[in-house]
Design a protein around this motif. Structure first.
Motif: not given
Lengths: 342, 799
Positions: A119-127, A188-191
């Motif tokens: 999940v982190e990997e996919i959202f990392r692409e989105l910043g 802010i864009r965080i997981l």
């Protein structure tokens, strides 16, 4: 013959030829297999190739390439099998090379961790970066700042384990939203992955502690459409192209609130026991950050908007591996982890 | 909330199937978890087509038929119905099917002819009284199709997950309002069967405190606790005959999972499920002193409630009392003493609104939750009470023969209409796309809102009293979004700005440690962090079980239990790690909760490698593996730091240090283990021991171009001299040319005296710029040996 039929016939031959070659145990049998598959006179490959002229001219080139590919695979298999058949399985009189390899213990990440990292990997692409927060929290961070009305049925959605009058084990990762907004200015864009606690007895689908992943985006000019687009994108990346649906929901800290479902991975929408016959599986709770939440941390709610979501990686792991009981994830049984950890 | 498909259709006509209505509600307002067909007792019935029919040889009225039920063989069926005809389909119960009512179909002989099933009449299926013959079906469905699929008979129950912000959806009327808005059909109140018309004039919705009835005086109603009861209305309804409900009413109550009790009680339940207005009927004759008082209970009072339980009351609770004592707990449950029974003729029908927080507190204290309390604590509409009371009274006239109804009202004044501002620009900002004023107007008004005023960007939206959740602009925007349809918003990704928040350092450290542990062959565990014992500062106040009442202070506490679990399942080899939270003895300065640390820990026991035919019994994990894992984990947690294991006393083998600061430990674990279990070792590292762990990357050192020379030294070392001391002495004496030093052997026994051991080191020398000479190294070795002898009294081993 259409090109599809032609390629289908090639595929079928590929599979049957490899099985035939593998079953040959003497040089004579192997020779028979060779003749049957790629023999000049009566080989099956030759029979298929006779259909080449019947294809449309523009399809012939691709069909020819496919024939060559299958032929080289079959020839390689014949050569490999020939050396094994010649050696009778034992290539060196001193050593039996069919004996097993020396192995190392296999290490692996917990299936819940595997899901979190994907999940982190996919959202990392989105910043999105990763933020953390404490598991023992105050009522203010866990409830009040998130606009939970005190003494309201909404609180029943969270059966809480208390440590003191005002302290508790966080019931969701949403307090990390508050802590992050207190510390950093927008955008802010965080997981925020982490463990959360509920006063739920252990059973096949409940655990008193489980992982959750929170997401938060706060900026100027972002709206419900961005929430929908991001979660839809995620679903298509994580599950492969899939149908999704958004439906109204309620969380005190988001408004509008939405639940995102994906088509049931088991029955593909026709209804089964895994999806309680709805054809859908709930993946995300989400919504636009409630203005009162932004105000609670001093963010100008007229200028900035935000959206947030949460998901349960344990549920996603259960879906992915077909786990019938959530307790498997927490028992730490070596036999389970040896199989599943990755 | 359970909703009945047919009941919803009483409020709004629609063509959708039960699942269609389920999907509509799910996408618009509240998720329908399940749609349950209520005639599951018909699930065994299939479509049977009669392909042959002949008069029975031994009977004047029986037929011998052959029936196709889709199985490929024809069933012989003897049938007594005069309307049986070849080519027609009928509901068919094959051998083994159980009919409604419990009759199981068996193969039997009727007047000498075998019959393998039954063609059914409507009455046999519980579908009506018609017993004139079997049920001819006008259907093209294939024989063998499920009867329920072909003929949608019977009701369906929708299990609706109504979220706490939408009390208006806790009734059929509320759900029907959404359906009506979505389908563009008007919502209407169901006509009461057998009643001339709703509001027939019998009921006087008068405003007086005392109803002016004829004959017996109506009781005086007095609301002393207006805070606990914002509105109290009641109707004195006389001349009722308490009896079983008519079928239509009983079936409505049963369709939502209720039990039909009698006509009077069923009417109150009809109002609750139908309109979301809980009502209660008191037997008027059993209310003493011709008084009804809404007041706080006193701490000495008790009440036996309808469920037969005697409940202690206190002054936090609102009750409905007569002149003497409480007769009902407001908004929660009625009392046994004034329950309606078959001898009741006059009733007091209550329709009130009780304070949400009060009802919630009361029912929590009493430990019960009722359909009524569920609705009151979410919010019941004050405005609709008079209408609904009149409607219910009307229904009592129709179903219980009531002859009169007189109404009182504690607060007849209407609530001032409420309005909330809505900016079109704010709608566009939050949703990310504009919604037109026209659409907002038509969608909102379809569910009861209205545009009170406004022009340009700003609208004043009137809020109906049944929507207590809408208090500010943002809730209206949710209404706009939901009524626009979430599915109708774009889902195309738009550009975004990167955020200001860096990755949490602990998250990165955990990733490094996890990678190192996985590479070392360990499996990750995520166990529960609760333990059996601890001190009070780590106690969970309301634990799920007493043996998990405390938060752990060490991950090894959890991993040791997991190792025991595996041993109990005869897993001899365990190698687990976890990176997780522990709770320390300190308090977090900010929160006052136990302070947290992230620790990494591992437990190993049993075979160090999988068995192989070259090594059938692999060696077990030992302390040296554990020490190695400690250094591995420490180095991953604190890159660039000096990780050392310092021998420690007590339960510990080593204390792990990072740049000389305590950072963890290695220990032999005491497990509750079977005798065959191998020794277990535990490692735990505090990942927060060094805050400035990330050192500057070390610069590149040129790869050596010159050859090295190696010298092995076997030394006889007393047990009392630590190897580390010897190494230090060697390094001190060896000078710059010593590149590395490795202990490669330990030996005790023949040739070595008691209390001594032979330790062998390999010394690697190298000069960065030239080849070393043999002589040079010999000299260096001699210097080392003499230094060892001088400092530690250690000599070279002689063979």
């Amino acid at each position: 013959m259409t090109i599809d039929e032609f390629l289908g016939a090639l595929d079928a031959l590929d599979a049957s030829a490899l099985a035939l070659i593998a079953s040959a145990s003497t040089p004579a049998e192997l020779e028979l297999a060779r003749n049957r598959v790629i023999g000049r006179k009566s080989g099956e490959l030759g029979a298929i190739m006779k259909a080449l002229p019947s294809l449309a001219p523009e399809e012939r080139r691709g069909a020819g390439a496919a024939v060559n590919r299958v032929k080289s695979v079959i020839e390689a298999a014949l050569a490999l099998r020939a050396s094994a058949v010649a050696a009778g399985g034992v290539i060196d009189s001193a050593r039996d090379l069919t004996m097993p390899a020396r192995r190392q213990w296999k290490g692996g990440r917990h299936p819940v961790t595997v899901v979190i990292e994907e999940v982190e990997e996919i959202f990392r692409e989105l910043g999105f970066t990763t933020a953390l927060g404490p598991e023992a929290e105050t009522e203010w961070y866990n409830f009040s700042a998130l606009n939970f009305p005190s003494d309201h049925p909404a609180m029943e959605m969270h059966d809480t384990l208390y440590l003191g009058d005002d302290t508790l084990l966080r019931t969701h990762t949403s307090p990390v939203q508050i802590r992050t907004m207190q510390r950093y200015p927008p955008p802010i864009r965080i997981l925020a992955p982490g463990n959360v606690y509920r006063r739920d007895f252990f059973d096949a689908s409940h655990a008193p502690m489980f992982a959750q992943i929170e997401g938060l985006a706060v900026d100027e000019g972002i709206g419900f459409v961005d929430l929908k687009a991001t979660l839809t994108h995620f679903a298509n990346r994580f599950f492969g192209a899939t149908k999704t649906r958004f439906r109204p929901s309620y969380f005190p800290f988001t408004e509008p609130s939405a639940e995102m479902d994906v088509e049931c991975r088991i029955c593909h929408g026709s209804g089964c026991s895994s999806c309680k016959n709805t054809g859908w599986m709930e993946i995300f709770g989400s919504g636009m950050v409630h203005p009162r939440v932004l105000e609670a941390v001093g963010v100008d709610a007229e200028r900035y908007t935000g959206w947030a979501f949460g998901m349960g990686p344990a549920r996603a792991a259960m879906l992915r591996y077909g786990l019938p009981d959530i307790r498997l994830l927490y028992d730490s049984d070596m036999r389970f982890l040896e199989q599943i950890a990755g | 909330m359970n909703a009945s498909y047919l009941w919803l259709r009483d409020f709004v006509p629609f063509d959708l199937s039960a699942t269609g209505i389920g999907d509509l509600l799910t996408s618009r307002c509240a998720t329908v978890d399940e749609v349950v067909p209520l005639r599951q007792d018909l699930s065994g019935i299939v479509i049977g087509r009669v392909v042959e029919a002949a008069p029975h040889p031994d009977s004047d009225y029986l037929w011998v038929t052959k029936v196709d039920a889709g199985l490929g063989v024809l069933h012989d069926v003897v049938c007594g119905a005069s309307n049986v005809s070849v080519g027609t389909s009928y509901p068919f119960a094959a051998v083994g099917t159980v009919l409604p009512g419990g009759l199981k179909i068996e193969k039997r002989k009727i007047r000498g002819s075998v019959s393998e099933g039954m063609l059914c009449s409507a009455r046999e299926l519980g579908l009506g009284a018609d017993h004139e013959g079997i049920m001819a079906l006008e259907t093209a469905a294939a024989p063998g199709s499920r009867f329920l699929d072909v003929l949608p008979v019977g009701d369906s129950r929708l299990l609706v997950d109504v979220l706490p912000n939408r009390p208006d959806l806790l009734s059929h009327q509320g759900l029907a309002r959404e359906i009506a808005a979505a389908t563009g059909v008007a919502l209407s109140r169901p006509p009461i069967p057998g009643s001339a018309r709703a509001g027939s004039g019998l009921v006087d919705p008068g405003n007086g405190h005392r109803a002016t009835g004829t004959g017996n005086l109506a009781p005086v109603v007095e609301v002393q606790d207006a805070e606990g009861c914002p509105r109290y209305m009641s109707a004195v309804v006389r001349g009722v005959t308490v009896a079983p409900s008519p079928d239509w009413l009983a079936s409505r109550i049963e369709s939502v999972g209720g039990r039909s009790i009698n006509n009077v009680v069923d009417v109150t339940n009809y109002m609750l499920h139908g309109f979301g207005q809980p009502m209660h009927a008191f037997d008027l004759a059993r209310l003493s002193g011709n008084r009804v008082v809404v007041r706080r209970a006193s701490p000495t009072e008790k009440l036996v409630t309808l469920d037969g339980v005697e409940r202690r009351l206190d002054d936090s609770m609102t009750v409905i009392a007569d002149a003497e004592k409480p007769q009902a707990i407001a908004g929660v449950i009625g009392g046994k003493g004034s329950e309606v029974n078959t001898s009741t003729t006059d009733i007091l029908l209550e329709a009130a609104v009780f304070d949400a927080a009060r009802v919630r507190a009361t029912r929590t204290r009493l430990g019960i939750s009722t359909d009524a309390s569920y609705r009151f604590e979410r919010g019941v509409d004050r405005t609709s009470v008079p209408d609904l009371l009149a409607y219910a009274t009307e229904m009592l006239v129709s179903v219980a023969g009531a002859t009169s109804g007189e109404i009182t009202d504690s607060s007849p004044a209407a609530l001032a209409p409420r309005s909330v501002e809505l900016r079109l620009s704010r709608v566009a900002q939050l949703l990310g796309q504009p919604v037109t004023r026209e659409e907002i107007d038509s969608n909102l008004s379809a569910v009861g809102f209205w545009i009170a005023s406004g022009a340009g960007d700003r609208l004043e939206i009137g809020v109906p009293t049944f929507r207590p959740d809408v208090v500010s602009e943002i809730e209206l925007i949710e209404e706009v979004a939901r009524l626009h349809g979430y599915e109708n918003f774009s889902s195309e990704l738009r550009p975004f700005r990167p955020g200001t928040v860096p990755d949490a350092p602990m998250h990165l450290a955990a990733k490094r440690v996890r990678g190192a542990c996985v590479a070392a062959g360990l499996l990750e565990a995520r166990p529960m962090p609760f333990v059996r014992t601890g001190d009070d500062s780590h106690r969970v106040r309301n634990p799920l079980a007493e043996d998990e009442a405390f938060l752990r202070t060490s991950i090894l506490d959890s991993l040791a239990r997991r190792a025991e679990y595996n041993l109990a399942h005869t897993q001899r080899n365990v190698r687990l790690f976890e990176i997780g939270t522990v709770f320390t003895a300190d308090r977090d300065a900010d929160t006052g909760a136990p302070a947290e640390q992230t620790h990494a820990a591992a437990v190993v026991l049993g075979d160090r490698r999988p068995a192989h035919f070259t090594e059938p019994r692999p060696p077990h994990y030992d302390e040296w593996d554990a020490k190695g894992l400690a250094v591995l984990i420490g180095s991953a947690a604190f890159p660039g730091a000096d990780i050392t294991c310092v021998p420690a006393g007590g339960d510990l083998l080593w204390t792990v240090t990072a740049n000389d600061r305590p950072a963890g430990s290695v220990r032999r674990l005491k497990l509750d283990a079977p005798v065959w279990a191998a020794a277990a070792f535990g490692i735990e590292v505090d990942m927060e021991a060094l805050s400035d762990a990330l050192a500057e990357p070390k610069p590149y050192m040129p790869v050596p171009a010159m050859p090295s020379m190696e010298v092995d030294l076997a030394l006889v070392v007393p047990d009392s001299t630590p190897a580390a001391d010897v190494e230090r002495a060697i390094r001190n004496a060896a000078g710059d040319l010593l590149e590395s030093l490795a202990l490669f052997d330990e030996f005790r026994g023949i040739g070595i005296s008691e209390g001594m051991r032979s330790l062998a080191w390999r010394l690697t020398f190298r000069h960065p710029e030239r080849t070393l000479r043999e002589k040079e190294i010999q000299g260096r070795t001699a210097k080392i040996l003499s230094a060892l002898e001088a400092a530690l009294g250690i000599r070279q081993r002689t063979f």
